[in-house]
Motif scaffolding. Structure first.
Motif, PDB file in Angstrom:
ATOM      1  N   UNK A 129       0.889  -1.165   0.000  1.00  0.00           N
ATOM      2  CA  UNK A 129       0.000   0.000   0.000  1.00  0.00           C
ATOM      3  C   UNK A 129       0.921   1.207   0.000  1.00  0.00           C
ATOM      4  N   UNK A 130       1.020   1.870  -1.131  1.00  0.00           N
ATOM      5  CA  UNK A 130       2.064   2.869  -1.349  1.00  0.00           C
ATOM      6  C   UNK A 130       1.818   4.111  -0.489  1.00  0.00           C
ATOM      7  N   UNK A 131       2.873   4.532   0.189  1.00  0.00           N
ATOM      8  CA  UNK A 131       2.858   5.720   1.025  1.00  0.00           C
ATOM      9  C   UNK A 131       4.027   6.619   0.626  1.00  0.00           C
ATOM     10  N   UNK A 132       3.938   7.913   0.974  1.00  0.00           N
ATOM     11  CA  UNK A 132       5.033   8.821   0.613  1.00  0.00           C
ATOM     12  C   UNK A 132       6.345   8.406   1.264  1.00  0.00           C
ATOM     13  N   UNK A 133       6.264   7.639   2.359  1.00  0.00           N
ATOM     14  CA  UNK A 133       7.491   7.150   2.994  1.00  0.00           C
ATOM     15  C   UNK A 133       8.201   6.103   2.132  1.00  0.00           C
ATOM     16  N   UNK A 134       7.491   5.535   1.155  1.00  0.00           N
ATOM     17  CA  UNK A 134       8.101   4.541   0.265  1.00  0.00           C
ATOM     18  C   UNK A 134       8.914   5.184  -0.855  1.00  0.00           C
ATOM     19  N   UNK A 135       8.825   6.499  -0.999  1.00  0.00           N
ATOM     20  CA  UNK A 135       9.561   7.161  -2.073  1.00  0.00           C
ATOM     21  C   UNK A 135      11.068   6.997  -1.859  1.00  0.00           C
ATOM     22  N   UNK A 136      11.742   6.436  -2.869  1.00  0.00           N
ATOM     23  CA  UNK A 136      13.179   6.221  -2.781  1.00  0.00           C
ATOM     24  C   UNK A 136      13.582   4.944  -2.077  1.00  0.00           C
ATOM     25  N   UNK A 137      12.622   4.127  -1.662  1.00  0.00           N
ATOM     26  CA  UNK A 137      12.937   2.871  -0.968  1.00  0.00           C
ATOM     27  C   UNK A 137      13.327   1.800  -1.986  1.00  0.00           C
ATOM     28  N   UNK A 138      14.379   1.042  -1.670  1.00  0.00           N
ATOM     29  CA  UNK A 138      14.850  -0.036  -2.550  1.00  0.00           C
ATOM     30  C   UNK A 138      14.252  -1.357  -2.093  1.00  0.00           C
ATOM     31  N   UNK A 139      13.550  -2.033  -3.008  1.00  0.00           N
ATOM     32  CA  UNK A 139      13.012  -3.372  -2.748  1.00  0.00           C
ATOM     33  C   UNK A 139      13.882  -4.384  -3.489  1.00  0.00           C
ATOM     34  N   UNK A 140      14.443  -5.337  -2.732  1.00  0.00           N
ATOM     35  CA  UNK A 140      15.384  -6.324  -3.278  1.00  0.00           C
ATOM     36  C   UNK A 140      14.813  -7.724  -3.130  1.00  0.00           C
ATOM     37  N   UNK A 141      14.905  -8.507  -4.222  1.00  0.00           N
ATOM     38  CA  UNK A 141      14.536  -9.926  -4.197  1.00  0.00           C
ATOM     39  C   UNK A 141      15.819 -10.738  -4.325  1.00  0.00           C
ATOM     40  N   UNK A 142      16.094 -11.595  -3.332  1.00  0.00           N
ATOM     41  CA  UNK A 142      17.332 -12.369  -3.319  1.00  0.00           C
ATOM     42  C   UNK A 142      17.026 -13.863  -3.410  1.00  0.00           C
ATOM     43  N   UNK A 143      17.842 -14.562  -4.219  1.00  0.00           N
ATOM     44  CA  UNK A 143      17.687 -16.003  -4.397  1.00  0.00           C
ATOM     45  C   UNK A 143      18.701 -16.714  -3.514  1.00  0.00           C
ATOM     46  N   UNK A 144      18.214 -17.592  -2.631  1.00  0.00           N
ATOM     47  CA  UNK A 144      19.080 -18.437  -1.822  1.00  0.00           C
ATOM     48  C   UNK A 144      19.003 -19.868  -2.342  1.00  0.00           C
ATOM     49  N   UNK A 145      20.186 -20.461  -2.607  1.00  0.00           N
ATOM     50  CA  UNK A 145      20.225 -21.825  -3.154  1.00  0.00           C
ATOM     51  C   UNK A 145      21.577 -22.442  -2.845  1.00  0.00           C
ATOM     52  N   UNK A 146      21.593 -23.759  -2.674  1.00  0.00           N
ATOM     53  CA  UNK A 146      22.833 -24.454  -2.349  1.00  0.00           C
ATOM     54  C   UNK A 146      23.876 -24.293  -3.443  1.00  0.00           C
ATOM     55  N   UNK A 147      23.431 -24.100  -4.683  1.00  0.00           N
ATOM     56  CA  UNK A 147      24.381 -23.927  -5.790  1.00  0.00           C
ATOM     57  C   UNK A 147      24.922 -22.505  -5.861  1.00  0.00           C
ATOM     58  N   UNK A 148      24.369 -21.589  -5.011  1.00  0.00           N
ATOM     59  CA  UNK A 148      24.811 -20.193  -5.024  1.00  0.00           C
ATOM     60  C   UNK A 148      25.384 -19.793  -3.671  1.00  0.00           C
ATOM     61  N   UNK A 149      26.062 -20.721  -3.015  1.00  0.00           N
ATOM     62  CA  UNK A 149      26.563 -20.462  -1.669  1.00  0.00           C
ATOM     63  C   UNK A 149      27.547 -19.303  -1.642  1.00  0.00           C
ATOM     64  N   UNK A 150      28.335 -19.159  -2.680  1.00  0.00           N
ATOM     65  CA  UNK A 150      29.362 -18.116  -2.693  1.00  0.00           C
ATOM     66  C   UNK A 150      28.830 -16.764  -3.151  1.00  0.00           C
ATOM     67  N   UNK A 151      27.898 -16.756  -4.083  1.00  0.00           N
ATOM     68  CA  UNK A 151      27.417 -15.490  -4.646  1.00  0.00           C
ATOM     69  C   UNK A 151      25.920 -15.588  -4.938  1.00  0.00           C
ATOM     70  N   UNK A 152      25.054 -15.224  -3.978  1.00  0.00           N
ATOM     71  CA  UNK A 152      23.606 -15.286  -4.217  1.00  0.00           C
ATOM     72  C   UNK A 152      23.172 -14.294  -5.287  1.00  0.00           C
TER      73      UNK A 152
END
Length: 400
Positions: free
Chosen positions: A197-220
Motif C-alpha cells: 500500500x504505497x505511502x510517501x514514505x516509500x519514495x526512494x525505498x529499494x526493494x530487493x529480491x534475493x535467491x538463496x540456493x545451495x548452488x549459489x553459496x558463494x554469490x547469491x
C-alpha cells in the motif's frame, strides 16, 4: 616305537589344521578385500564430477565404470564410450577414477563400478546435479507510483534444482512475501509476491529480491528496484524567534515536501503581494526582514504546488516594542509572585480549619459516651446516658 609313531601322527595332524586355518584366512581376505568402494558425488550443473572406485585387495582383476544407462565408460584404462566430456584420471589394479566435465541434469543417476571376479562384484555411486537458478526478475512495478496505490511486486526465478528460496528486503530489513513453486521438468520455477500500500514514505525505498540456493553459496543472485512515489506537497513555515521586536533581523523558512518537488514557493501578505520588496527579501524558500518595524505586522502565507495538489501554511507576525517586552516581563513576574502567595495562604487556612473541625468532633463523641464507661451492663449504660441528657436539659432550663 609305537609312542614315536603316535607323536609323528599328532604333529602331522596339528600341521594340517594350521594349514587349513591359514588357507581359510587368505580366502576371507580375498573375498572381503575385493569388494569395490565408491562414494556419492554432488556437482553443480556445468561443473566437473570425479568418480572414484577403489579396492583394498585385487589379484589383477579389471575395474569398470558404467553410466545410468548401463553403457560402459571405461574398462580399466580403455575408453569405451565416445564422449569428449569423459576423461580418465587414474587407472591401476586398486583404483579407477574418471571425470565428467560440463555436467548436465541428464547426467544425474546411479553410476556402477564393476570388479570382474567370479562372481562379478559391483558398487553404485549416485551423481546429484544441482540446477543453478537464473537471476531473478521483479515485475509489477509502475513508475511512478501514486500515493495510496495498491501494487503487487512479483519476483521470479527459473531453473533451480532443488527449488530455490526467494527473500524480500525493504532497504536492509527483510519483509515476508508469498511463495509459489512449480515444477518444470527436472527443475523448478519459483515466484514470490509482495503486496504494497504505497505511502510517501516509500519514495526512494529499494526493494530487493534475493535467491538463496545451495548452488549459489558463494554469490547469491538478486534483483533490486527503487520505488518512486508521487504525492502532493506539504508546507510548514519555520520561525526561529518567539517574540519579534522592532529593529530585529527575521528569517522565515518555508519547508515544502512533495514529489514532484513543489518549486518555486509563493509568499503573500494578508492575501496580496509583498510590500516594500527592498526591505523584505525573497530568496527561494526564505523570506527575510533586515529590520522589523510595526508596518510588517500581518499574516504571511507560503504556498507550494505540484500537479497533484496545493498546500499552504500561515504565520501571523506581530512586532513588539522592545521596551514593552521588558515591561511585560516585569508584570508577568509580579503577577506570578502574587498568585504563589495567594495559593500558599489558602493552603494554610485549609489545614488549620481541618485540624479545628477534627478536634471538636472528638470532644462531642466523648461527651456522648459519658456515664457508659462505668456502667456494669448495657441497661445501666442506657439509663446513665438518659440521666445525663435529663441533667443537660435541666441545666438548659435553669440557665434560661
Amino acid at each position: 616305537m609305537k609312542l614315536k609313531s603316535n607323536l609323528i601322527f599328532t604333529l602331522y595332524t596339528v600341521y594340517g589344521i594350521l594349514l587349513k586355518v591359514m588357507a581359510s584366512k587368505g580366502k576371507v581376505r580375498g573375498i572381503s578385500g575385493q569388494y569395490p568402494l565408491v562414494q556419492n558425488v554432488t556437482v553443480t550443473e556445468g561443473g566437473t564430477a570425479n568418480l572414484t572406485c577403489r579396492v583394498e585387495y585385487n589379484d589383477n582383476t579389471s575395474l569398470q565404470w558404467s553410466n545410468p544407462a548401463q553403457q560402459t565408460l571405461f574398462f580399466g584404462d580403455k575408453k569405451a564410450l565416445r564422449d569428449n566430456r569423459i576423461e580418465l584420471v587414474r587407472a591401476s589394479w586398486s583404483e579407477l577414477t574418471i571425470s565428467i566435465s560440463d555436467v548436465t541434469l541428464s547426467d544425474e543417476g546411479f553410476y556402477t563400478c564393476s570388479l570382474f571376479t567370479m562372481p562379478v562384484r559391483t558398487a553404485k555411486a549416485y551423481l546429484t546435479v544441482l540446477g543453478v537458478p537464473e537471476k531473478p526478475e521483479i515485475n509489477g512495478l509502475t513508475k511512478p507510483a501514486m500515493e495510496g496505490d495498491h501494487i503487487t511486486l512479483t519476483c521470479i526465478t527459473q531453473g533451480s534444482k532443488p527449488a530455490a528460496d526467494l527473500r524480500w528486503f525493504r532497504n536492509e530489513k527483510e519483509v515476508k512475501g508469498a511463495k509459489e513453486v512449480n515444477a518444470s521438468g527436472k527443475t523448478f520455477t519459483v515466484r514470490s509476491s509482495l503486496q504494497l500500500h504505497v505511502d510517501r514514505k516509500d519514495d526512494g525505498v529499494a526493494y530487493t529480491c534475493r535467491v538463496d540456493h545451495v548452488a549459489l553459496a558463494q554469490a547469491p543472485q538478486q534483483a533490486t528496484e527503487v520505488l518512486e512515489v508521487h504525492y502532493p506537497p506539504h508546507v510548514k513555515i519555520i520561525n526561529p524567534i518567539t517574540l519579534p521586536q522592532e529593529g530585529q533581523y527575521l528569517k522565515l523558512e518555508c519547508v515544502s515536501r512533495g514529489n514532484p518537488s513543489p518549486d518555486p514557493v509563493m509568499w503573500t501578505k494578508d492575501g496580496g503581494e509583498l510590500p516594500d520588496l527592498d526591505r523584505i527579501i525573497v530568496e527561494g524558500r526564505e523570506l527575510t526582514f533586515n529590520s522589523l518595524n510595526k508596518t510588517d505586522n500581518g499574516t504571511y502565507r507560503c504556498e507550494a504546488s505540484n500537479h497533484l495538489g496545493t498546500s499552504s501554511d500561515d504565520y501571523v507576525l506581530y512586532v513588539y516594542d522592545p521596551n514593552a517586552v521588558g515591561q511585560h516581563g516585569t508584570d508577568h513576574a509580579l503577577i506570578g509572585g502574587v498568585v504563589a502567595v495567594v495559593v500558599f495562604v489558602t493552603l494554610c487556612l485549609i489545614i488549620v480549619l481541618g485540624r479545628y473541625l477534627a478536634r471538636h468532633k472528638g470532644t462531642y463523641l466523648t461527651n456522648e459516651a459519658k456515664g457508659a464507661d462505668d456502667a456494669p451492663d448495657a441497661d445501666t449504660a442506657i439509663i446513665n446516658a438518659e440521666g445525663n441528657h435529663a441533667h443537660a436539659e435541666e441545666k438548659k432550663e435553669y440557665f434560661i
